[in-house]
Design an enzyme around this catalytic site. Structure first.
Site, PDB file in Angstrom:
ATOM      1  N   ASP A  59       4.505 -28.774  -9.552  1.00 10.96           N
ATOM      2  CA  ASP A  59       3.553 -28.387 -10.600  1.00 10.96           C
ATOM      3  C   ASP A  59       3.745 -29.158 -11.909  1.00 10.96           C
ATOM      4  O   ASP A  59       3.231 -28.759 -12.963  1.00 10.96           O
ATOM      5  CB  ASP A  59       3.626 -26.874 -10.861  1.00 10.96           C
ATOM      6  CG  ASP A  59       2.858 -26.088  -9.817  1.00 10.96           C
ATOM      7  OD1 ASP A  59       1.865 -26.621  -9.290  1.00 10.96           O
ATOM      8  OD2 ASP A  59       3.243 -24.946  -9.509  1.00 10.96           O
TER       9      ASP A  59
ATOM     10  N   ASP B 133      -2.054 -26.595  -3.848  1.00 12.91           N
ATOM     11  CA  ASP B 133      -2.043 -26.642  -5.318  1.00 12.91           C
ATOM     12  C   ASP B 133      -1.703 -28.038  -5.852  1.00 12.91           C
ATOM     13  O   ASP B 133      -2.145 -28.431  -6.938  1.00 12.91           O
ATOM     14  CB  ASP B 133      -1.019 -25.663  -5.905  1.00 12.91           C
ATOM     15  CG  ASP B 133      -0.966 -24.326  -5.195  1.00 12.91           C
ATOM     16  OD1 ASP B 133      -1.227 -24.290  -3.983  1.00 12.91           O
ATOM     17  OD2 ASP B 133      -0.653 -23.324  -5.843  1.00 12.91           O
TER      18      ASP B 133
HETATM   19  N1  GLY Z   1      -0.002 -22.956  -8.456  1.00 10.13           N
HETATM   20  C1  GLY Z   1       0.270 -21.590  -8.237  1.00 10.13           C
HETATM   21  C2  GLY Z   1      -0.904 -20.724  -8.280  1.00 10.13           C
HETATM   22  O1  GLY Z   1      -2.028 -21.153  -8.207  1.00 10.13           O
HETATM   23  O2  GLY Z   1      -0.709 -19.528  -8.414  1.00 10.13           O
END
Ligand code: GLY
Length: 371
Positions: free
Chosen positions: A89, A152
């Site tokens: 992330d 994600d």
């Molecule tokens: N990237 C984690 C979520 O979307 O909760």
């Protein structure tokens, strides 16, 4: 829907929040309706507050927003230095802070931070599996996370595209495209839905499992994951021109549009979960709307309408049913869900606000491309 009126309410509310928030990095308001500071400097949502502020700075040129955004960026240095808990992330953290600062102001320190963060993200690439590894912790139903990846990550690839654009080094973009190609092959289902997670065998390269992750179960359809696919593939198309990515974005968008028809354009947290309990996720709707507006930018006038119209339907449903413009409360968009099997449902979550703000600015032609 009057997007100009909504934008004015957003600016007034974020101005009030900026004073209250100070140096904090917000996530979900507490029981008194107030943001506290993020519990971990590594938490994946820590860039979104700065993202809102940079978007509003770009739209208004009010220096208060710039100064407040720079606080989050400075604080995130602790995560870059600490390193051990950084994961896939990285884009969510540094695109909305250092990346935005560099793009809008040319700040050299921000450029360096962005490059550093992109290097860390590239370091998570597995050249045999052609994936960017997700987490280091055991967040994949007990499977070994060494061969694990999640949908994600598509939203984090723009950090790598930006690094290639800024440094001229093609390796970042090449890693991003290899990862996107693997997601196209293994994550996108023929009906336009996507898995949340995938675990590969690091010896053979075969698929071991598709854990349900933040969705209901393996094989279900976690709506925020669908939104990440729409927007993520559309952004990969923007940065590479590879048509398969745009086609993938359109396919997931069509699937998303058909699934929100029976719930008044507010997505369920998972499109393939039991009828009860009913969990919505407005953050999925806001992110999907941004993805559809991105697709609209790459289609001609007769096709564009479909995506623009549905983005507006998603955003106006959120505005009518879930927005709180009362300046005394922190957070704008309610109805957000963290994860199907966790207790945080129908909350105001900072990324719901970010994507809502971005969508409104896109509709007003006052946005700036953070991704
Ligand atoms: N990237 C984690 C979520 O979307 O909760």
């Amino acid at each position: 829907m009057n997007t100009n009126e909504i934008l004015n309410k957003i600016i007034a509310k974020i101005t009030a929040e900026t004073e209250r928030i100070g140096e904090k990095i917000p996530y979900i308001p507490n029981e008194n309706g107030r943001y506290e500071d993020a519990s971990s400097i590594y938490w994946w949502t820590n860039g979104f507050w700065a993202g809102i502020l940079w978007q509003l700075y770009n739209a208004t040129k009010d220096d208060t927003f710039k100064a407040a955004a720079e606080i989050s960026e400075d604080r995130l240095d602790k995560a870059l230095e600490g390193f051990e808990r950084i994961d896939h992330d990285t884009g969510f953290l540094w695109l909305h802070t250092a990346g935005a600062n560099y793009r809008l102001t040319g700040n050299k320190r921000s450029k360096c931070r962005m490059h550093h963060a992109a290097t860390v993200l590239a370091g998570r690439y597995n050249p045999d599996l052609k994936i960017i590894r997700a987490w280091d912790e055991q967040w994949m139903k007990g499977y070994d996370t060494v061969g694990g990846s999640i949908i994600d990550t598509m939203m984090n690839l723009p950090l790598l595209y930006l690094a290639t654009e800024v440094t001229g080094d093609p390796r970042f973009k090449s890693i991003a495209m290899n990862h996107a190609d693997t997601m196209l092959k293994y994550m996108l289902r023929p009906d336009g839905s996507v898995n949340h997670q995938i675990v590969f065998d690091i010896e053979t390269g075969g698929v071991i499992a598709n854990p349900g992750g933040q969705g209901y179960e393996s094989g279900s359809s976690w709506s925020r994951g669908q939104a990440w696919a729409i927007y993520g593939f559309a952004l990969s198309y923007r940065h590479t021109g590879k048509k398969e990515y745009l086609d993938a974005a359109k396919r997931t968008a069509a699937y998303f549009m058909s699934n929100v028809l029976h719930t008044g354009y507010i997505p369920l947290a998972d499109f393939r979960a039991p009828d009860e309990p009913v969990y919505f996720d407005t953050t999925a709707g806001a992110a999907a709307a941004c993805g559809m507006l991105e697709i609209a930018e790459h289609t001609d006038e007769y096709e564009k309408r479909l995506y623009t119209k549905h983005a507006k339907l998603l955003i106006s449903a959120i505005d009518e049913k879930w927005c709180d413009y009362n300046m005394e409360n922190d957070g704008i968009v309610g109805g957000g869900s963290v994860s199907y099997h966790q207790d945080k449902h129908h909350e105001k979550i900072i990324y719901g606000d970010y994507f809502f703000v971005e969508a409104i600015l896109r509709l007003e032609n006052k946005d700036f491309l953070i991704w």
